[in-house]
Structures are given as C-alpha cells and as structure tokens.
Design an enzyme around this catalytic site. Structure first.
Site, short mmCIF file in Angstrom:
data_model
loop_
_atom_site.label_atom_id
_atom_site.label_comp_id
_atom_site.label_asym_id
_atom_site.label_seq_id
_atom_site.Cartn_x
_atom_site.Cartn_y
_atom_site.Cartn_z
N HIS A 12 -44.13 22.15 134.96
CA HIS A 12 -45.10 23.21 134.65
C HIS A 12 -46.51 22.90 135.14
CE1 HIS A 12 -42.48 25.86 132.34
NE2 HIS A 12 -41.83 24.74 132.06
N ASN B 245 -17.01 24.86 152.90
CA ASN B 245 -16.25 25.69 151.95
C ASN B 245 -16.55 27.17 152.13
OD1 ASN B 245 -15.34 23.32 150.80
ND2 ASN B 245 -17.07 23.24 149.38
N GLU C 286 -42.57 14.86 129.97
CA GLU C 286 -43.12 15.92 130.81
C GLU C 286 -44.62 15.65 130.95
OE1 GLU C 286 -42.00 19.87 129.48
OE2 GLU C 286 -40.15 19.10 128.63
N LYS D 105 -41.19 27.69 139.33
CA LYS D 105 -42.30 28.08 138.46
C LYS D 105 -43.50 28.46 139.34
CE LYS D 105 -39.96 25.27 135.11
NZ LYS D 105 -39.10 26.34 134.56
N HIS E 167 -37.78 18.70 127.54
CA HIS E 167 -36.92 19.84 127.89
C HIS E 167 -35.43 19.51 127.72
CE1 HIS E 167 -35.03 22.77 130.77
NE2 HIS E 167 -35.90 23.56 130.16
N SER F 18 -44.44 22.90 128.18
CA SER F 18 -44.57 24.34 128.42
C SER F 18 -44.67 25.17 127.15
CB SER F 18 -43.39 24.83 129.23
OG SER F 18 -42.21 24.70 128.48
N ASP G 53 -41.67 14.50 134.43
CA ASP G 53 -41.29 15.84 134.86
C ASP G 53 -42.56 16.69 134.91
OD1 ASP G 53 -40.46 18.48 135.01
OD2 ASP G 53 -38.66 18.15 133.81
C1 LIG Z 1 -39.93 20.51 131.90
C2 LIG Z 1 -38.84 21.29 132.55
N1 LIG Z 1 -37.98 20.66 133.36
C3 LIG Z 1 -36.97 21.31 133.96
C4 LIG Z 1 -36.79 22.67 133.77
C5 LIG Z 1 -35.64 23.35 134.43
O1 LIG Z 1 -36.03 23.90 135.63
P1 LIG Z 1 -35.13 25.02 136.32
O2 LIG Z 1 -35.51 26.31 135.69
O3 LIG Z 1 -35.49 24.92 137.77
O4 LIG Z 1 -33.70 24.65 136.07
C6 LIG Z 1 -37.68 23.38 132.97
C7 LIG Z 1 -37.50 24.84 132.80
O5 LIG Z 1 -38.16 25.50 132.07
C8 LIG Z 1 -38.73 22.66 132.32
O6 LIG Z 1 -39.56 23.29 131.50
#
Ligand SMILES: Cc1ncc(COP(=O)(O)O)c(C=O)c1O
Length: 372
Positions: free
Chosen positions: A193, A41, A161, A222, A119, A165, A190
């Site tokens: 952080h 593209n 997570e 991050k 998140h 954070s 996840d």
């Molecule tokens: C736990 C968690 N997952 C995913 C994300 C999203 O990441 P990105 O900023 O790369 O979209 C964040 C962003 O703060 C986060 O705190």
C-alpha cells in the site's frame, strides 16, 4: 552476481547443492522463433487470438516451462532498479507472492515473527511454511526483540507491512532493521500500500527510511492500477524463489497483457509525479476536514480510517453516506479487530478538491443525525 545479505547467504549453498544435483532451474531466454511451442498449455492455440498482438498473449505455461516473455524481465528490471534492489521476480498477485515466498524461505524449525495486523496472505504463507509463528502486538518493536531473544533452533524471519491498509500506520523500519541485525533475523517488508505514493518518488517507506529489507514485496494492483506483484531483493533470493516458490513454479506466468499494463502503470507513476502530489493533497484535505468535525482519523498518508466501533454503526453510517452519493464501504470484523469497525476512506488522484469537500459535508450531515 552481487553478494546476498547475511540473513540470506545460506541460500547460496542451497542453490549450489541443487546445481550439483542437476536440479537447479535457471531462467531461459523467452521462447521465440517460427516453431510453435511444444511445452505450452495453450492447448487450443487461443492465446494468440484472444488478444492478437505480440506482447498480448497468455503466457501459456509456467515461466520455468515455456511461459517466459521479454516483458517479464523488462518489468522486473525496472522495479528492481527503481528500488535499488539487485533483482525482482513477478508473481500473479500479492497473495501469491506472500504465500510463495514465506513457504519457500521459512523451514519447519524456523521462527516467523509476524505483526498482529499483517495481511491474510502473510498469515497464510507463514502457516504453509510450518515454521513456528509468533504474532506480536501491532508495531511493537520491543515485542519483536523479545521474540527474537528467546532460544531458537532455526532461522528467524520478521515480517511486516510498511503501511497498514486498515490503520494507515507502519513500523519504525530503521528500528526494525537494527533489531533484526542484532538477532541475526531476516527482515521481510510488504510495501503493497506504500509503493507509488509514499516515500521519495513513491519508492516506499523502506527507501524513505534508508532501510534495505532482505525481502521486499510490492504489488501492481494498487497504486499502479493493474494487477500482479513482485518480490525484490538479491539475486540469490529470486533464484531461490524461481526454484522453490510453489505459487510461482506451479502457476502460469503473469500474462504479458497484465505485465504490460503493470509496466505502463508503474512508468506513469514515475513520469507523472503530480498524480502522487494530488493524492496526498486530497488526503491532507480530507484529514483536515474530518478533524474539523471532531473526528480524528487514524494514521497518516492516503488511507484515512474513521474508526466508529460497532459494526452496525459502521454499516449505518456507510449507508447514509451512500444515500448522499458518497461511494464508501464499511469495514467490519474479521477484516479488522472486534470493536474497531470503521469507514476507510482512500484518497486518489482522480478525486477533485470539491469531491473531498462533498465527502466532508456528507459526513457532517450524517453526524448531525447520529448519536455521538
Ligand atoms: C499488505 C498486502 N499484501 C498483499 C496483498 C494482496 O495483493 P493482491 O491483491 O495483489 O493479491 C494485499 C491486498 O490487499 C495487501 O494489503
């Protein structure tokens, strides 16, 4: 191909089914050769001119079409090896990773058990999957077990997570793995952080706990200082996401410029362990300094939340700190629950010990003119 974990083994059959129907998409070698692509593209042929180096072009299309580049695989193999996973798949952001993976894995009759403070990208991915979502109190393993004990028809996914954070805390991952195994649920963690800072060599809290999640999410935006994200796990998982994660399939591949930056940030974090040590030392110093002022920062690690309560107090304290030269933002609802507005300090390797001292002195000065 190594064996998938029990919770994801159903995907092997689903992939075979796609294959039998001639619908399976496999990774192809990166487009190469003298002939320009006929499925890109990059309509004006600008990608090569925007940043004219071999690696530094826009991907031009989804990786399923013509966007595959050598750097994608290189970065994926590097992070997978580092985490002891079989494979990894890049996404353009952590938001895209969570939304894509949860909507690709969980079906309408499944159950997603989600921590109350997960998140927004996890919340949105869970919603998009149309699965039944049970939100459990923050870090409450008994509540997770309870949700998994109730009768269900489909599969179960526990999503958390590893290092929250806003609160600088995280679940007991070993206990979580046990609960998931006992109830036949998949564990999705996840580590956005945590990676790069926490755990042995910064490999995160799952490695630290000796826990293998079924799905691990990490970001490059991050601690690794770039942008983009990845999902790591077994090869069946990444093959499924390659075929079914809509934020991956229907989106231009990660720019090789950013993949290169992510790889450099990732390698630097490994080759320069002193960065992580400095970050953690600054965090410790700030935690100690605030504690001496009678503030008890919550949690552990490189995020240092000071919960002040009311949003207007958080705004006032933040603005007084900024007046004293401390760059800090107030965090208010809806980013955090009502009544828990806070200042969220983060330690980084760029801060010096005297920077941290200056923060502590500024907080002391602000406290002196604040009603306690
Ligand atoms: C736990 C968690 N997952 C995913 C994300 C999203 O990441 P990105 O900023 O790369 O979209 C964040 C962003 O703060 C986060 O705190």
């Amino acid at each position: 191909v190594k064996q998938s974990p029990p919770a994801l083994r159903y995907l092997d059959a689903a992939l075979e089914d796609l294959d039998a129907k001639g619908l399976l998409r496999r990774r192809a070698d990166p487009c190469a050769g003298a002939m320009p692509s006929f499925c890109s593209n990059d309509y004006l042929g600008l990608a090569e001119r925007v940043i004219p180096a071999a690696e530094a072009q826009g991907a031009g299309a989804s990786r399923l079409v013509s966007g595959e580049r050598a750097i994608h695989g290189e970065l994926e193999r590097a992070v997978a090896r580092w985490l002891g996973a079989d494979a990894a798949l890049l996404f353009t952001s952590g938001y895209a990773a969570n939304v894509g993976l949860l909507s690709a894995l969980a079906a309408a009759d499944d159950l997603i058990v989600s921590d109350a403070l997960n998140h927004a990208s996890i919340i949105d991915g869970a919603r998009l999957s149309r699965a039944r979502v049970v939100v459990v109190p923050h870090l409450d393993i008994a509540a997770i077990a309870g949700a998994l004990t109730a009768p269900r028809t489909g599969r179960a996914w526990v999503v958390t997570e590893s290092y929250f954070s806003m609160d600088a805390d995280g679940p007991d991952l070993s206990a979580l793995r046990e609960v998931c195994d006992a109830h036949g649920a998949a564990l999705v963690v996840d580590e956005a952080h945590a990676l790069g800072v926490l755990g042995p060599e910064g490999r995160g809290r799952c490695v630290e706990a000796g826990v293998r999640p079924d799905v691990l999410v990490g970001t490059f935006g991050k601690a690794f200082g770039a942008s983009g994200a990845f999902v790591a796990g077994c090869e069946t998982l990444t093959a499924w996401l390659w075929n079914r994660a809509r934020s991956f399939v229907f989106s231009t591949g990660v720019s090789p410029v950013l993949a290169g930056a992510a790889l450099r940030g990732f390698v630097a974090s490994i080759e320069q362990p002193e960065l992580r040590a400095t970050t953690l030392a600054r965090a410790e110093q700030l935690r100690r300094g605030l504690s001496a002022l009678g503030i008890a920062p919550a949690g552990f690690g490189h995020i240092i939340p000071w919960v002040v309560g009311a949003p207007d107090r958080a705004m006032r304290v933040a603005s007084q700190l900024r007046e004293r030269g401390i760059p800090i933002a107030a965090i208010r609802p809806p980013s955090v629950p009502d009544g828990t507005a806070r200042l969220r300090f983060t330690a980084t390797a760029r801060q010096t010990a005297s920077d941290v001292d200056a923060v502590v002195r500024a907080v002391e000065a602000v406290l002196a003119c604040e009603p306690r």
